[in-house]
Design a protein around this motif. Structure first.
Motif, short mmCIF file in Angstrom:
data_model
loop_
_atom_site.label_atom_id
_atom_site.label_comp_id
_atom_site.label_asym_id
_atom_site.label_seq_id
_atom_site.Cartn_x
_atom_site.Cartn_y
_atom_site.Cartn_z
N UNK A 7 44.19 24.48 11.30
CA UNK A 7 45.26 25.53 11.54
C UNK A 7 45.63 25.70 12.93
N UNK A 8 44.97 25.48 14.06
CA UNK A 8 45.34 25.69 15.27
C UNK A 8 46.32 24.72 15.81
N UNK A 9 45.90 23.40 15.65
CA UNK A 9 47.05 22.23 16.20
C UNK A 9 47.65 21.65 15.11
N UNK A 10 47.48 21.95 13.71
CA UNK A 10 48.37 21.11 12.65
C UNK A 10 47.93 20.10 12.25
N UNK A 11 46.90 19.21 12.86
CA UNK A 11 46.31 17.93 12.61
C UNK A 11 45.69 17.85 11.46
N UNK A 12 45.96 16.80 10.49
CA UNK A 12 45.21 16.46 9.43
C UNK A 12 44.33 15.45 9.62
N UNK A 13 43.05 15.74 9.74
CA UNK A 13 41.97 14.48 9.86
C UNK A 13 40.95 14.49 9.04
N UNK A 14 40.24 13.20 9.03
CA UNK A 14 38.84 13.20 8.07
C UNK A 14 37.74 13.82 8.87
N UNK A 16 35.15 13.19 10.46
CA UNK A 16 34.30 12.64 11.51
C UNK A 16 35.06 13.35 12.75
N UNK A 17 36.17 13.76 12.53
CA UNK A 17 37.00 14.25 13.79
C UNK A 17 36.61 15.81 13.96
N UNK A 60 36.61 16.72 18.02
CA UNK A 60 37.35 15.79 18.74
C UNK A 60 38.77 16.02 18.71
N UNK A 61 39.43 17.03 18.48
CA UNK A 61 40.91 17.39 18.72
C UNK A 61 40.93 18.53 19.72
N UNK A 62 41.64 19.52 19.20
CA UNK A 62 42.22 20.72 19.97
C UNK A 62 40.88 21.53 20.45
N UNK A 64 39.22 23.88 18.79
CA UNK A 64 39.17 25.36 18.05
C UNK A 64 38.38 25.46 17.11
N UNK B 54 54.00 22.17 19.80
CA UNK B 54 52.62 21.56 19.05
C UNK B 54 52.57 20.09 18.92
N UNK B 69 50.80 18.60 25.11
CA UNK B 69 50.18 19.74 24.55
C UNK B 69 48.65 19.27 23.83
N UNK B 70 47.61 19.76 24.53
CA UNK B 70 46.13 19.73 24.07
C UNK B 70 45.69 20.46 22.94
N UNK B 71 46.30 21.65 23.33
CA UNK B 71 45.48 22.66 22.22
C UNK B 71 46.50 24.04 22.41
N UNK B 143 44.87 14.21 19.85
CA UNK B 143 43.68 14.04 20.38
C UNK B 143 42.84 13.86 19.24
#
Ligand code: ZN
Lengths: 109, 191
Positions: A7-14, A16-17, A60-62, A64, B54, B69-71, B143
């Motif tokens: 919910x912080x960066x919006x990325x949908x990942x599996x 292991x991330x 491995x992303x933002x 958070x 974002x 944009x990193x975070x 990322x």
């Protein structure tokens, strides 16, 4: 495999991330608490079959932390939400109720 | 003054895509309130770009300047290696009264470029990211995990991916990329 949306960066990942952070919505007992309270805080975790609430970090992303509500049987993710809350938001509870009527988890239902 | 060199000094490998280390790049990490005018001014002063939204990267001057944009509270500014120290001083001035942090991380990073029609496939083999053209493309910044280490990448154009990782794992990442792009390893998943 779990598919989580941060919910912080919006990325949908599996999964292991991400890094798991254990049970959600724990109340911390530290200095000044009784031995029983501290023991409960440290060791008495629930391990439900079905609806569960967890903390995750987008390691491995933002970077958070956030919360996730999911089913431990099907790995279905009902939703993810902010780490800055002490209980699941109503829209997450409503989504779970729609799919798992009558669910309860600790003091939440 | 010591002679600064990049981790792999421009190593290159030609497979079904070309992998090359891009040498020294200037990189500044900025942490702070991304919606504040002070951060906006600091970014503009350093790379003459706006604060990206974002998951986005903004690129100017043919790739010489970029901001990613990193975070929710972090940006990565890309410039030439020589520019970084002067830009850092300017940003510190712009942000002196802010709860913000700027650090020159140029020597802590390695940058790679994967180019050619197969570049999406090389990344898709290594990262748990949907690299189909409809899901990821120029303008986006991601990322993620590349095999066993954190990495981030963006696409300057549809035939090119640039990857940033920690300098300490530069050899590992270069070996991953050239293995994934080795001739004969084409899958053709993205057509
Ligand atoms: Zn995230």
């Amino acid at each position: 495999m779990l598919i989580l949306t941060c919910p912080c960066c919006g990325v949908t990942g599996e999964e292991t991330e991400f890094a798991p952070g254990g049970e959600a919505h724990l109340k911390r007992f530290g200095p000044g608490s009784t031995d029983d309270e501290f023991h409960g805080y440290l060791f008495e975790k629930v391990n439900p079959r079905g609806v569960h609430f967890e903390r995750w970090r987008h390691a491995n992303g933002c970077g958070k932390w956030f919360h996730a509500a999911r089913c431990t049987v099907t790995l279905e993710v009902f939703g993810t939400y902010s780490a800055q809350t002490t209980e699941p938001p109503q829209d997450i509870k409503d989504r779970i109720s729609a799919k798992r009527p009558g669910w309860s988890w600790r003091e939440f239902a | 003054m010591s002679d600064a060199v990049s981790a792999l000094e421009g190593a290159r490998e030609d497979g079904f895509a070309t992998v090359e280390e891009l040498g020294l790049k200037g990189m500044i990490t900025l942490r702070g309130g991304l919606d504040t005018p002070e951060v906006g001014a600091a970014v503009e002063a350093a790379v003459n770009l706006a604060v990206p939204g974002r998951g986005e990267v903004l690129i100017a001057d043919g790739g010489d300047h970029a901001v990613a944009w990193m975070s929710p509270d972090e940006l990565l500014l890309v410039m030439s290696y020589e520019e970084a120290e002067a830009s850092l001083a300017g940003m510190r001035d712009a942000l002196q009264d802010q709860h913000a942090l700027v650090v020159n991380v140029s020597d802590a990073r390695a940058v790679f470029q994967v180019s050619g029609a197969g570049c999406r496939e090389v990344i898709a083999k290594l990262c748990p990211v949907d690299m189909s053209p409809g899901a990821f493309g120029p303008g986006q910044f991601r990322r993620t995990r590349m095999a066993q280490v954190p990495a981030a990448f963006w696409m300057p154009d549809d035939q090119t991916v640039q990857v940033v990782c920690f300098r300490s794992v530069a050899v590992y990442v270069f070996d991953l990329l050239r293995g994934a792009s080795a001739t004969g390893g084409e899958v053709g998943y993205f057509g």
